[in-house]
Write a protein that holds these residues in place. Sequence first.
Motif, PDB file in Angstrom:
ATOM      1  N   ASP A  87      46.569  26.996 -20.384  1.00  0.00           N
ATOM      2  CA  ASP A  87      45.921  25.850 -21.016  1.00  0.00           C
ATOM      3  C   ASP A  87      45.089  24.998 -20.060  1.00  0.00           C
ATOM      4  O   ASP A  87      44.441  24.037 -20.487  1.00  0.00           O
ATOM      5  CB  ASP A  87      46.943  24.983 -21.749  1.00  0.00           C
ATOM      6  CG  ASP A  87      48.047  24.455 -20.835  1.00  0.00           C
ATOM      7  OD1 ASP A  87      47.925  24.583 -19.601  1.00  0.00           O
ATOM      8  OD2 ASP A  87      49.034  23.917 -21.363  1.00  0.00           O
ATOM      9  N   ARG A  88      45.088  25.336 -18.778  1.00  0.00           N
ATOM     10  CA  ARG A  88      44.266  24.612 -17.816  1.00  0.00           C
ATOM     11  C   ARG A  88      43.230  25.505 -17.137  1.00  0.00           C
ATOM     12  O   ARG A  88      42.610  25.118 -16.151  1.00  0.00           O
ATOM     13  CB  ARG A  88      45.154  23.956 -16.747  1.00  0.00           C
ATOM     14  CG  ARG A  88      45.947  22.769 -17.291  1.00  0.00           C
ATOM     15  CD  ARG A  88      46.915  22.220 -16.255  1.00  0.00           C
ATOM     16  NE  ARG A  88      47.530  20.972 -16.707  1.00  0.00           N
ATOM     17  CZ  ARG A  88      48.552  20.908 -17.535  1.00  0.00           C
ATOM     18  NH1 ARG A  88      49.071  22.025 -18.023  1.00  0.00           N
ATOM     19  NH2 ARG A  88      49.061  19.751 -17.907  1.00  0.00           N
ATOM     20  N   TYR A  89      43.034  26.690 -17.692  1.00  0.00           N
ATOM     21  CA  TYR A  89      42.121  27.636 -17.028  1.00  0.00           C
ATOM     22  C   TYR A  89      40.676  27.168 -17.080  1.00  0.00           C
ATOM     23  O   TYR A  89      40.167  26.836 -18.142  1.00  0.00           O
ATOM     24  CB  TYR A  89      42.233  29.029 -17.662  1.00  0.00           C
ATOM     25  CG  TYR A  89      41.252  30.007 -17.032  1.00  0.00           C
ATOM     26  CD1 TYR A  89      41.269  30.202 -15.655  1.00  0.00           C
ATOM     27  CD2 TYR A  89      40.316  30.691 -17.788  1.00  0.00           C
ATOM     28  CE1 TYR A  89      40.374  31.072 -15.058  1.00  0.00           C
ATOM     29  CE2 TYR A  89      39.421  31.560 -17.197  1.00  0.00           C
ATOM     30  CZ  TYR A  89      39.458  31.743 -15.827  1.00  0.00           C
ATOM     31  OH  TYR A  89      38.571  32.586 -15.225  1.00  0.00           O
ATOM     32  N   GLN A  90      40.027  27.159 -15.923  1.00  0.00           N
ATOM     33  CA  GLN A  90      38.597  26.892 -15.839  1.00  0.00           C
ATOM     34  C   GLN A  90      37.980  27.774 -14.758  1.00  0.00           C
ATOM     35  O   GLN A  90      38.257  27.590 -13.574  1.00  0.00           O
ATOM     36  CB  GLN A  90      38.315  25.418 -15.537  1.00  0.00           C
ATOM     37  CG  GLN A  90      38.337  24.533 -16.767  1.00  0.00           C
ATOM     38  CD  GLN A  90      37.347  24.988 -17.828  1.00  0.00           C
ATOM     39  OE1 GLN A  90      36.182  25.251 -17.538  1.00  0.00           O
ATOM     40  NE2 GLN A  90      37.803  25.107 -19.057  1.00  0.00           N
ATOM     41  N   PRO A  91      37.159  28.739 -15.143  1.00  0.00           N
ATOM     42  CA  PRO A  91      36.481  29.564 -14.144  1.00  0.00           C
ATOM     43  C   PRO A  91      35.392  28.771 -13.433  1.00  0.00           C
ATOM     44  O   PRO A  91      34.895  27.771 -13.942  1.00  0.00           O
ATOM     45  CB  PRO A  91      35.879  30.694 -14.991  1.00  0.00           C
ATOM     46  CG  PRO A  91      35.696  30.088 -16.342  1.00  0.00           C
ATOM     47  CD  PRO A  91      36.825  29.113 -16.514  1.00  0.00           C
ATOM     48  N   ASP A  92      35.027  29.222 -12.255  1.00  0.00           N
ATOM     49  CA  ASP A  92      33.904  28.644 -11.522  1.00  0.00           C
ATOM     50  C   ASP A  92      32.614  29.061 -12.234  1.00  0.00           C
ATOM     51  O   ASP A  92      32.314  30.244 -12.345  1.00  0.00           O
ATOM     52  CB  ASP A  92      33.917  29.160 -10.083  1.00  0.00           C
ATOM     53  CG  ASP A  92      32.939  28.430  -9.181  1.00  0.00           C
ATOM     54  OD1 ASP A  92      31.800  28.167  -9.632  1.00  0.00           O
ATOM     55  OD2 ASP A  92      33.287  28.137  -8.025  1.00  0.00           O
ATOM     56  N   GLU A  93      31.861  28.084 -12.722  1.00  0.00           N
ATOM     57  CA  GLU A  93      30.680  28.393 -13.536  1.00  0.00           C
ATOM     58  C   GLU A  93      29.581  29.105 -12.766  1.00  0.00           C
ATOM     59  O   GLU A  93      28.652  29.647 -13.379  1.00  0.00           O
ATOM     60  CB  GLU A  93      30.130  27.110 -14.167  1.00  0.00           C
ATOM     61  CG  GLU A  93      31.047  26.536 -15.230  1.00  0.00           C
ATOM     62  CD  GLU A  93      30.516  25.248 -15.829  1.00  0.00           C
ATOM     63  OE1 GLU A  93      30.682  25.057 -17.050  1.00  0.00           O
ATOM     64  OE2 GLU A  93      29.945  24.430 -15.072  1.00  0.00           O
ATOM     65  N   ARG A  94      29.677  29.161 -11.459  1.00  0.00           N
ATOM     66  CA  ARG A  94      28.680  29.926 -10.695  1.00  0.00           C
ATOM     67  C   ARG A  94      28.746  31.413 -11.011  1.00  0.00           C
ATOM     68  O   ARG A  94      27.779  32.152 -10.756  1.00  0.00           O
ATOM     69  CB  ARG A  94      28.880  29.694  -9.203  1.00  0.00           C
ATOM     70  CG  ARG A  94      28.516  28.286  -8.721  1.00  0.00           C
ATOM     71  CD  ARG A  94      28.796  28.121  -7.244  1.00  0.00           C
ATOM     72  NE  ARG A  94      30.234  28.200  -6.967  1.00  0.00           N
ATOM     73  CZ  ARG A  94      30.741  28.248  -5.731  1.00  0.00           C
ATOM     74  NH1 ARG A  94      29.926  28.242  -4.675  1.00  0.00           N
ATOM     75  NH2 ARG A  94      32.050  28.298  -5.556  1.00  0.00           N
ATOM     76  N   CYS A  95      29.862  31.848 -11.575  1.00  0.00           N
ATOM     77  CA  CYS A  95      29.975  33.267 -11.912  1.00  0.00           C
ATOM     78  C   CYS A  95      29.005  33.664 -13.020  1.00  0.00           C
ATOM     79  O   CYS A  95      28.698  34.853 -13.183  1.00  0.00           O
ATOM     80  CB  CYS A  95      31.403  33.619 -12.300  1.00  0.00           C
ATOM     81  SG  CYS A  95      31.957  32.965 -13.893  1.00  0.00           S
ATOM     82  N   ILE A  96      28.497  32.692 -13.776  1.00  0.00           N
ATOM     83  CA  ILE A  96      27.528  33.010 -14.833  1.00  0.00           C
ATOM     84  C   ILE A  96      26.241  33.541 -14.217  1.00  0.00           C
ATOM     85  O   ILE A  96      25.768  34.637 -14.553  1.00  0.00           O
ATOM     86  CB  ILE A  96      27.244  31.768 -15.700  1.00  0.00           C
ATOM     87  CG1 ILE A  96      28.511  31.301 -16.411  1.00  0.00           C
ATOM     88  CG2 ILE A  96      26.138  32.072 -16.708  1.00  0.00           C
ATOM     89  CD1 ILE A  96      28.358  29.957 -17.109  1.00  0.00           C
ATOM     90  N   GLU A  97      25.658  32.766 -13.324  1.00  0.00           N
ATOM     91  CA  GLU A  97      24.410  33.176 -12.681  1.00  0.00           C
ATOM     92  C   GLU A  97      24.575  34.487 -11.910  1.00  0.00           C
ATOM     93  O   GLU A  97      23.726  35.381 -11.981  1.00  0.00           O
ATOM     94  CB  GLU A  97      23.934  32.073 -11.740  1.00  0.00           C
ATOM     95  CG  GLU A  97      22.660  32.395 -10.987  1.00  0.00           C
ATOM     96  CD  GLU A  97      22.269  31.304  -9.996  1.00  0.00           C
ATOM     97  OE1 GLU A  97      21.516  31.618  -9.043  1.00  0.00           O
ATOM     98  OE2 GLU A  97      22.716  30.151 -10.169  1.00  0.00           O
ATOM     99  N   LEU A  98      25.694  34.622 -11.202  1.00  0.00           N
ATOM    100  CA  LEU A  98      25.938  35.850 -10.442  1.00  0.00           C
ATOM    101  C   LEU A  98      26.152  37.042 -11.370  1.00  0.00           C
ATOM    102  O   LEU A  98      25.700  38.150 -11.088  1.00  0.00           O
ATOM    103  CB  LEU A  98      27.144  35.650  -9.526  1.00  0.00           C
ATOM    104  CG  LEU A  98      26.985  34.547  -8.467  1.00  0.00           C
ATOM    105  CD1 LEU A  98      28.294  34.335  -7.721  1.00  0.00           C
ATOM    106  CD2 LEU A  98      25.865  34.893  -7.498  1.00  0.00           C
ATOM    107  N   GLY A  99      26.836  36.807 -12.479  1.00  0.00           N
ATOM    108  CA  GLY A  99      27.018  37.878 -13.453  1.00  0.00           C
ATOM    109  C   GLY A  99      25.702  38.333 -14.051  1.00  0.00           C
ATOM    110  O   GLY A  99      25.475  39.534 -14.270  1.00  0.00           O
ATOM    111  N   VAL A 100      24.809  37.394 -14.326  1.00  0.00           N
ATOM    112  CA  VAL A 100      23.483  37.743 -14.849  1.00  0.00           C
ATOM    113  C   VAL A 100      22.744  38.630 -13.855  1.00  0.00           C
ATOM    114  O   VAL A 100      22.133  39.646 -14.227  1.00  0.00           O
ATOM    115  CB  VAL A 100      22.677  36.472 -15.165  1.00  0.00           C
ATOM    116  CG1 VAL A 100      21.209  36.809 -15.445  1.00  0.00           C
ATOM    117  CG2 VAL A 100      23.287  35.734 -16.350  1.00  0.00           C
ATOM    118  N   GLN A 101      22.793  38.255 -12.591  1.00  0.00           N
ATOM    119  CA  GLN A 101      22.134  39.077 -11.578  1.00  0.00           C
ATOM    120  C   GLN A 101      22.717  40.486 -11.533  1.00  0.00           C
ATOM    121  O   GLN A 101      21.982  41.482 -11.503  1.00  0.00           O
ATOM    122  CB  GLN A 101      22.285  38.429 -10.200  1.00  0.00           C
ATOM    123  CG  GLN A 101      21.512  37.152  -9.984  1.00  0.00           C
ATOM    124  CD  GLN A 101      21.556  36.714  -8.536  1.00  0.00           C
ATOM    125  OE1 GLN A 101      21.265  37.489  -7.632  1.00  0.00           O
ATOM    126  NE2 GLN A 101      21.938  35.455  -8.317  1.00  0.00           N
TER     127      GLN A 101
END
Length: 392
Positions: free
Chosen positions: A367-381
């Motif tokens: 219930d407290r999980y929060q991924p590092d949002e930088r993984c979005i840009e890196l995943g797109v690449q």
Amino acid sequence: MTIPNDPTRQIREAAAAIAPHLVAMRRDIHAHPELAFEETRTAGIVAAELARLGIGHRTQVGRTGVLGVIEGGRPGPTLAIRADMDALPIHEETGLPFASQVAGKMHACGHDIHTVTLLGTAALLKEMAPKLAGRVVLVFQPAEEILEGAAAMIADGAAEGIDMALGFHNHPEMPVGRFGFARGACLAAADRFDLHVRGKSGHAAHPYAAVDPIVAASSFVSQVQTVVSREIRPLHPAVVTIGMFQAGMTYNIIPERVHLRGSVRTLHDDARDTAEAAIRRLVEGLERGMRVRCEMDYQRKVPPLMNDDRVLEPTMAAVRAQFGDVVEEGEASMGSEDFSEFAARAPSFQLRIGSGAPGRDDRLHNDRYQPDERCIELGVQALSRAALELLA
């Protein structure tokens, strides 16, 4: 955007340019989570973004899924890239400004991250389309958490004509900026069963006049632990877990019924067959030995997720070309994923994208999980470079 022979810089700059937009979409989706087959708002966001990008698409595929298509500049194979969209029945406790606004629902597995990562990948691939030999099918899938969305989309034609498939999942066990893979069976087959044990109700003071289903069901819980330890080869991983045991209402009444629910996870077909046969045999023995009547509903849900080297190798080569030495080989997990339904129909690979934030020890489904949002840009690449490699 012009993609030269070495697209590293162009992909990096294009992903960076759209990253703020993707993060904003992610936070909006995160604040409005939807459970399996309820993803109408999320699907609407996806469809609107695909329309804005000029990407043809279909909605209501597999009830609430969305299917987009990008045609390459010359003939070639069809690559499917899949993201899941559904949330979990968890009450969020992060306290973030964009925390879930829906009580009892939360994106605690990062499917909001997956959705916008594929949207960002779609934006880059749309621009790179003339360089692609083939076509890309964008699969925005509902209901992964109940392992039914992939089958629903496939029934509506989502896998038709697909030559290979690429999936991905955020991994908080890896720091953001790292990528991982496992060879062969990387996620387990998921089966489950409901077992109803019926005895004869009676007074707790006179158990001889009753048939106690709690004792019988408890015996089954103990016996079923021997399925893995004594019937399945030690080198074939398997897990049998009883996740629910419901019986009785008060202190002094032996109840009529007990309801059990169990989960079975395996990586090999023979272990899967052995586990089911053993559980069925134990239930039969329970009836004869404990004087109870049993009804069991045993369901095979999804097969193991098999990573195929024909997709894995070029994908990881693309990740290394884009980022350098950021790749680690991992082990199989006994978790399950219905992306395996696509993998059963075409060579496939699921990429692990590091999402662990500095200073946090997060795990999925909490219930407290929060991924590092930088993984979005890196995943797109990573996904864009992989598609460019796979459709070269």
